[in-house]
Design a protein around this motif. Structure first.
Motif, mmCIF file in Angstrom:
data_model
loop_
_atom_site.group_PDB
_atom_site.id
_atom_site.type_symbol
_atom_site.label_atom_id
_atom_site.label_comp_id
_atom_site.label_asym_id
_atom_site.label_seq_id
_atom_site.Cartn_x
_atom_site.Cartn_y
_atom_site.Cartn_z
ATOM 1 N N ALA A 7 0.757 -1.182 -0.191
ATOM 2 C CA ALA A 7 -0.148 -0.028 -0.086
ATOM 3 C C ALA A 7 0.999 1.238 -0.056
ATOM 4 C CB ALA A 7 -0.736 0.199 1.297
ATOM 5 N N ILE A 8 2.071 1.266 0.900
ATOM 6 C CA ILE A 8 2.839 2.475 0.848
ATOM 7 C C ILE A 8 3.377 2.667 -0.622
ATOM 8 C CG2 ILE A 8 5.045 3.243 1.635
ATOM 9 C CD1 ILE A 8 4.426 1.631 4.373
ATOM 10 N N SER A 9 3.982 1.291 -1.192
ATOM 11 C CA SER A 9 4.600 1.487 -2.341
ATOM 12 C C SER A 9 3.494 1.993 -3.637
ATOM 13 C CB SER A 9 4.927 0.222 -2.820
ATOM 14 O OG SER A 9 6.100 -0.166 -1.842
ATOM 15 N N LEU A 10 2.542 1.547 -3.563
ATOM 16 C CA LEU A 10 1.472 1.840 -4.582
ATOM 17 C C LEU A 10 0.926 3.363 -4.306
ATOM 18 C CD1 LEU A 10 -1.012 -1.450 -4.472
ATOM 19 C CD2 LEU A 10 0.466 -0.427 -6.342
ATOM 20 N N THR A 11 0.815 3.653 -3.285
ATOM 21 C CA THR A 11 0.608 5.566 -2.861
ATOM 22 C C THR A 11 1.736 6.121 -3.363
ATOM 23 O OG1 THR A 11 -0.719 4.729 -0.918
ATOM 24 C CG2 THR A 11 -0.210 6.937 -1.031
ATOM 25 N N MET A 12 2.900 5.775 -3.088
ATOM 26 C CA MET A 12 3.878 6.504 -3.358
ATOM 27 C C MET A 12 4.026 6.569 -5.141
ATOM 28 S SD MET A 12 5.668 8.028 -1.089
ATOM 29 C CE MET A 12 7.031 8.402 -1.886
ATOM 30 N N LYS A 13 3.779 5.384 -5.769
ATOM 31 C CA LYS A 13 3.747 5.319 -6.941
ATOM 32 C C LYS A 13 2.771 6.308 -7.806
ATOM 33 C CE LYS A 13 3.834 3.000 -11.288
ATOM 34 N NZ LYS A 13 4.510 3.949 -12.418
ATOM 35 N N ASN A 14 1.667 6.325 -7.276
ATOM 36 C CA ASN A 14 0.493 7.282 -7.842
ATOM 37 C C ASN A 14 0.980 8.892 -7.712
ATOM 38 O OD1 ASN A 14 -0.912 5.150 -8.654
ATOM 39 N ND2 ASN A 14 -2.203 4.744 -6.660
ATOM 40 N N ARG A 15 1.688 9.064 -6.400
ATOM 41 C CA ARG A 15 2.119 10.426 -6.476
ATOM 42 C C ARG A 15 2.986 10.758 -7.095
ATOM 43 N NH1 ARG A 15 -2.156 9.297 -3.736
ATOM 44 N NH2 ARG A 15 -2.778 9.765 -5.980
ATOM 45 N N VAL A 16 4.048 9.873 -7.324
ATOM 46 C CA VAL A 16 5.064 10.292 -8.154
ATOM 47 C C VAL A 16 4.990 10.439 -9.656
ATOM 48 C CG1 VAL A 16 7.491 9.155 -8.942
ATOM 49 C CG2 VAL A 16 6.734 9.328 -6.481
ATOM 50 N N GLY A 24 6.692 16.576 -16.815
ATOM 51 C CA GLY A 24 6.976 16.250 -18.138
ATOM 52 C C GLY A 24 8.109 15.362 -18.152
ATOM 53 N N ILE A 25 8.235 14.414 -17.007
ATOM 54 C CA ILE A 25 9.333 13.540 -16.992
ATOM 55 C C ILE A 25 9.136 12.227 -16.585
ATOM 56 C CG2 ILE A 25 10.778 15.649 -16.135
ATOM 57 C CD1 ILE A 25 10.736 14.217 -13.272
ATOM 58 N N THR A 26 10.015 11.218 -16.904
ATOM 59 C CA THR A 26 9.897 10.045 -16.545
ATOM 60 C C THR A 26 11.082 9.635 -15.856
ATOM 61 O OG1 THR A 26 11.197 9.247 -18.526
ATOM 62 C CG2 THR A 26 8.595 9.284 -18.750
ATOM 63 N N LEU A 27 10.844 8.700 -15.050
ATOM 64 C CA LEU A 27 12.020 8.181 -14.149
ATOM 65 C C LEU A 27 12.606 6.845 -14.561
ATOM 66 C CD1 LEU A 27 10.382 8.572 -10.569
ATOM 67 C CD2 LEU A 27 11.961 10.166 -11.749
ATOM 68 N N ASP A 28 13.852 6.633 -14.512
ATOM 69 C CA ASP A 28 14.687 5.129 -14.958
ATOM 70 C C ASP A 28 15.215 4.445 -13.612
ATOM 71 O OD1 ASP A 28 16.684 6.971 -14.383
ATOM 72 O OD2 ASP A 28 17.495 6.864 -16.537
ATOM 73 N N ASN A 29 14.856 5.191 -12.225
ATOM 74 C CA ASN A 29 15.795 4.585 -11.231
ATOM 75 C C ASN A 29 14.817 5.246 -9.945
ATOM 76 O OD1 ASN A 29 17.221 3.264 -9.622
ATOM 77 N ND2 ASN A 29 18.621 4.635 -9.461
ATOM 78 N N ILE A 30 14.742 4.748 -9.165
ATOM 79 C CA ILE A 30 14.193 5.371 -7.843
ATOM 80 C C ILE A 30 15.235 4.903 -6.601
ATOM 81 C CG2 ILE A 30 11.561 5.500 -8.358
ATOM 82 C CD1 ILE A 30 11.463 3.315 -6.602
ATOM 83 N N VAL A 49 6.675 -2.446 -8.165
ATOM 84 C CA VAL A 49 5.291 -1.454 -7.956
ATOM 85 C C VAL A 49 5.919 -0.482 -9.350
ATOM 86 C CG1 VAL A 49 4.222 0.457 -7.212
ATOM 87 C CG2 VAL A 49 4.235 -2.023 -5.957
ATOM 88 N N PHE A 50 7.138 0.205 -9.212
ATOM 89 C CA PHE A 50 7.471 0.952 -10.213
ATOM 90 C C PHE A 50 7.824 0.719 -11.422
ATOM 91 C CE2 PHE A 50 7.320 3.769 -6.461
ATOM 92 C CZ PHE A 50 7.135 5.224 -6.861
ATOM 93 N N GLY A 51 8.288 -0.623 -11.508
ATOM 94 C CA GLY A 51 8.648 -1.287 -12.828
ATOM 95 C C GLY A 51 9.894 -0.680 -13.188
#
Length: 131
Positions: A7-16, A24-30, A49-51
């Protein structure tokens, strides 16, 4: 316990995702920091979760490390933040996303998790007046 980490990870994913869309950016690492980054399970769930790869640093206290970087630049130990960061931040390890898990988490997020508060908020507000 695992469902709390998910749940923490999914919430963070949605906010990020919202922040990245706005910028207008994409992430390649967290990079995960803090006490939770000591958990191998948490790190793998975040990657799944982030893929994308999830990294943790040798020093997981990001606030203290960030403060030290600022001091190093202010005292001209390093000429700028990029140099200070390269010299002072050391990666501990990295977790790669598992495709099968990422597909499952994406489906859970799209079909259930993103809309869960629309269902629960009304009931939680009612419960708050009781408790």
């Amino acid at each position: 316990m695992c469902c709390i980490l998910e749940a923490i990870s999914l919430t963070m994913k949605n906010r990020v995702d919202e922040m990245c869309a706005e910028l207008g950016i994409t992430l390649d690492n967290i990079i995960i920091s803090g006490g939770g980054s000591n958990s191998t399970l948490l790190m793998q769930i975040f990657a799944d979760v982030f893929g994308i790869p999830a990294t943790r640093n040798e020093v997981n206290g990001s606030a203290s490390l960030g403060a030290a970087i600022c001091v190093a630049v202010a005292l001209e130990v390093y000429p700028n933040y990029n140099t200070a960061t390269k010299k002072m931040v050391r990666t501990r390890d990295q977790f790669e996303a598992t495709l099968k898990n990422n597909i499952l988490y994406s489906r859970i997020n799209q079909e259930v998790y993103r809309d869960i508060t629309a269902t629960t908020d009304t009931n939680l507000k009612k419960a708050a007046t009781i408790f």
